[in-house]
Design an enzyme around this catalytic site. Structure first.
Site, PDB file in Angstrom:
ATOM      1  N   ASP A 153       1.208  -1.525  -0.184  1.00  0.00           N
ATOM      2  CA  ASP A 153       0.014  -0.424   0.026  1.00  0.00           C
ATOM      3  C   ASP A 153       1.102   0.858  -0.100  1.00  0.00           C
ATOM      4  OD1 ASP A 153      -2.407   1.132  -0.112  1.00  0.00           O
ATOM      5  OD2 ASP A 153      -2.953   0.845   2.471  1.00  0.00           O
ATOM      6  N   HIS A 154       0.378   2.558  -0.188  1.00  0.00           N
ATOM      7  CA  HIS A 154       1.015   3.900   0.117  1.00  0.00           C
ATOM      8  C   HIS A 154       2.273   3.718   0.087  1.00  0.00           C
ATOM      9  CE1 HIS A 154      -2.826   5.680   0.122  1.00  0.00           C
ATOM     10  NE2 HIS A 154      -3.494   5.255   0.622  1.00  0.00           N
ATOM     11  N   HIS A 208      -9.438   8.261   3.740  1.00  0.00           N
ATOM     12  CA  HIS A 208      -9.267   7.697   5.160  1.00  0.00           C
ATOM     13  C   HIS A 208      -9.678   7.532   6.688  1.00  0.00           C
ATOM     14  CE1 HIS A 208      -5.239   7.427   2.393  1.00  0.00           C
ATOM     15  NE2 HIS A 208      -6.098   5.675   2.400  1.00  0.00           N
ATOM     16  N   GLY A 209     -10.365   6.381   7.306  1.00  0.00           N
ATOM     17  CA  GLY A 209     -10.610   6.557   8.331  1.00  0.00           C
ATOM     18  C   GLY A 209     -12.278   6.324   8.320  1.00  0.00           C
ATOM     19  N   HIS A 264      -9.532   4.300  -2.893  1.00  0.00           N
ATOM     20  CA  HIS A 264      -9.029   4.338  -1.678  1.00  0.00           C
ATOM     21  C   HIS A 264      -9.787   5.233  -0.829  1.00  0.00           C
ATOM     22  CE1 HIS A 264      -4.632   3.234  -1.570  1.00  0.00           C
ATOM     23  NE2 HIS A 264      -5.078   3.242  -3.224  1.00  0.00           N
ATOM     24  N   GLY A 265     -10.292   4.646   0.411  1.00  0.00           N
ATOM     25  CA  GLY A 265     -10.663   5.928   1.880  1.00  0.00           C
ATOM     26  C   GLY A 265     -12.648   5.897   1.191  1.00  0.00           C
ATOM     27  N   GLU A 324      -3.979   7.416   7.644  1.00  0.00           N
ATOM     28  CA  GLU A 324      -3.937   6.344   8.272  1.00  0.00           C
ATOM     29  C   GLU A 324      -2.065   5.957   8.058  1.00  0.00           C
ATOM     30  OE1 GLU A 324      -6.054   2.623   5.292  1.00  0.00           O
ATOM     31  OE2 GLU A 324      -4.377   4.344   4.382  1.00  0.00           O
ATOM     32  N   ASN A 348     -10.305  -0.554  -1.357  1.00  0.00           N
ATOM     33  CA  ASN A 348      -8.805  -0.282  -0.544  1.00  0.00           C
ATOM     34  C   ASN A 348     -10.059  -0.833   1.058  1.00  0.00           C
ATOM     35  OD1 ASN A 348      -7.226  -0.374  -2.293  1.00  0.00           O
ATOM     36  ND2 ASN A 348      -5.827   0.893  -0.487  1.00  0.00           N
ATOM     37  N   ILE A 349      -9.932  -1.119   1.844  1.00  0.00           N
ATOM     38  CA  ILE A 349     -10.406  -2.152   3.104  1.00  0.00           C
ATOM     39  C   ILE A 349      -9.190  -1.748   4.236  1.00  0.00           C
ATOM     40  CG2 ILE A 349     -12.024  -3.457   4.295  1.00  0.00           C
ATOM     41  CD1 ILE A 349     -12.659  -4.070   1.297  1.00  0.00           C
ATOM     42  N   ASP A 350      -9.571  -1.601   5.031  1.00  0.00           N
ATOM     43  CA  ASP A 350      -8.615  -1.303   6.209  1.00  0.00           C
ATOM     44  C   ASP A 350      -9.189  -1.189   7.962  1.00  0.00           C
ATOM     45  OD1 ASP A 350      -6.369  -1.324   7.912  1.00  0.00           O
ATOM     46  OD2 ASP A 350      -5.619   0.660   7.656  1.00  0.00           O
ATOM     47  N   ASP A 398       3.099   6.469  -3.655  1.00  0.00           N
ATOM     48  CA  ASP A 398       2.055   7.325  -3.784  1.00  0.00           C
ATOM     49  C   ASP A 398       2.811   9.034  -3.575  1.00  0.00           C
ATOM     50  OD1 ASP A 398       0.299   9.251  -2.163  1.00  0.00           O
ATOM     51  OD2 ASP A 398       0.004   7.891  -1.023  1.00  0.00           O
TER      52      ASP A 398
END
Length: 436
Positions: A165-166, A282-283, A324-325, A238, A346-348, A200
């Site tokens: 990732d990033h 993100h978040g 993303h996000g 993130e 993306n999933i975090d 990134d």
């Protein structure tokens, strides 16, 4: 795809150090330096059985197989996603337990999955007790995680894209180390260790962003590796990257900028994706608080197609976009974006919560059995070992994460796309003996 101590040492340390590492090791057979005929499961003597032993999937391109896919097989998988209107969930992992939950969810949903590591996640995977000077722990941790994914993806019988990732400008030495590992792996096996990496540089001037990405894509293309680049800034925070106070205009990419990227990278290779900004953050936020503008992606596809003229693809979607996000996004926005060429999301944040919530709920459920090694409501001398066995709370975390990923696969329209007849892994009782 040979898997051994010698191979691991050569990938992480380089050939010279590996020779020292393996000095005195007796070899009974000489292996061809390039071979894709033997899988890791065959090398380890842990053969895949029944449906997991299939060489390909009924509904997938013939090149897409169980295990980690790279090169043309990965491109074929991404093309299949775009053509069939689904996106592949990409989940950040920090442990083998998290990886196994992802593989279980992919098998349950008869779908591909992307497993990815951040720099911080890679360092954690390697162990926080190790020095991360020159990103040594993050490099070794990511390589270790890659071997775990490669070994277990075949056992679960699902196609996996192995990604990082990033990677901001200051983190480039981390990706440099992983790229070197993939080049050494490629020299032995004809494919890279990782499927793809993200660079990134969205915080840098666009010209510098593109120039550095061109250099990396040139190197990636030689070993069949894909580049994900970011254009525009994803808001929020993130893994130590904080963009909570960026200017609102930086959260939205312009069609002209996306074409600038496409025009610069395509002559080098078609193995790239673009994480364009269309209000992503993100978040975690309440539904409706993230103001996505998916039509930015549609306008960009139309703009680039017009520029390409007769060379534009028939579907009018020349770019493979990455989302993303996505936490807190409305599912209608997510699926609209898929219609405009998003093939990865993306999933975090959501899986971080699900993993914790599984542990939290397990602790609440078994509170009276977790206050000491001995003594519980059944009696003061009763042992509690089977309750505080770490496998119990970790399995609860995995089960909760699988359930959360079920929703992700559904939202991304990525269910029953492989055409396999795999049944979900039996949940039943966990190893320690308690139902979770």
């Amino acid at each position: 795809m040979k898997f051994s101590a010698a191979l691991f040492a050569s990938i992480v340390l380089g050939s010279g150090a590996a020779d020292a590492f393996t000095a005195g090791v007796r070899r009974t057979a000489k292996v061809s330096p390039v071979s894709l005929k033997e899988t890791i499961s065959e090398e380890l003597g842990t053969p895949c059985e029944d449906e997991c032993a299939m060489d390909s999937f009924p509904n997938m391109p013939a090149s897409v197989h169980p295990g980690v896919v790279t090169g043309q097989a990965m491109l074929d998988l991404l093309d299949h996603a775009k053509e069939n209107g689904y996106a592949i969930p990409a989940v950040n992992c920090v442990s083998s337990s998290g990886i196994n939950a992802c593989l279980e969810a992919a098998r349950k949903n008869d779908a591909p999955i992307i497993i990815q590591f951040s720099s911080g996640g890679s360092q954690f995977y390697g162990g926080k007790g190790l020095s991360n000077k020159n990103y040594a722990a993050a490099i070794a941790g990511a390589v270790s995680g890659a071997f775990h994914v490669r070994t277990m993806a075949e056992q679960y019988g699902v196609p996996v894209i192995l990604h990082t990732d990033h990677c901001a400008k200051k983190l480039l030495p981390w990706v440099d180390g992983l790229l070197a590992a993939s080049e050494r792996y490629h020299a032995k096996h004809g494919e890279p260790l990782f499927s793809s990496h993200m660079i990134d540089l969205s915080e840098e001037p666009i010209e510098e962003n593109i120039d550095i990405c061109k250099d990396y894509l040139t190197r990636f293309a030689k070993i069949g590796m894909l580049l994900e680049m970011e254009l525009g800034i994803t808001g929020g925070e993130e893994d130590g990257v904080n963009n909570e106070d960026v200017a609102i205009e930086d959260l939205y990419s312009k069609p002209e900028e996306i074409f600038q990227v496409y025009d610069a990278l395509t002559p080098i290779s078609n193995m790239f994706t673009v994480a364009a900004a269309f209000g992503n953050v993100h978040g975690v936020y309440s539904p409706g608080n993230v103001k996505l503008e998916p039509k930015i992606l549609s306008r960009a596809q139309a703009y680039i197609s017009e520029k390409l003229g007769n060379n534009a693809p028939a579907d009018g979607k020349p770019v493979n976009f990455v989302f993303h996000g996505g936490s807190g996004s409305d599912v209608t926005d997510i699926q609209e974006a898929i219609g405009y060429g998003v093939i990865k999301m993306n999933i975090d944040t959501d899986t971080q919560w699900s993993y914790w919530n599984g542990i939290n709920q397990y602790s609440k459920k078994n509170y009276d059995y977790l206050q000491g090694q001995i003594g519980n409501p059944e009696g003061p001398e009763k042992p509690n070992k089977k309750y505080y066995d770490p496998r119990e709370c970790m399995r609860a975390a995995e089960a909760e994460t699988v359930d959360r990923l079920d929703q992700c696969f559904s939202d991304l329209l990525c269910t029953n796309v492989c055409g396999g007849s795999l049944s979900p892994s039996p949940r039943g009782k966990s190893i320690g003996g308690l139902p979770v």
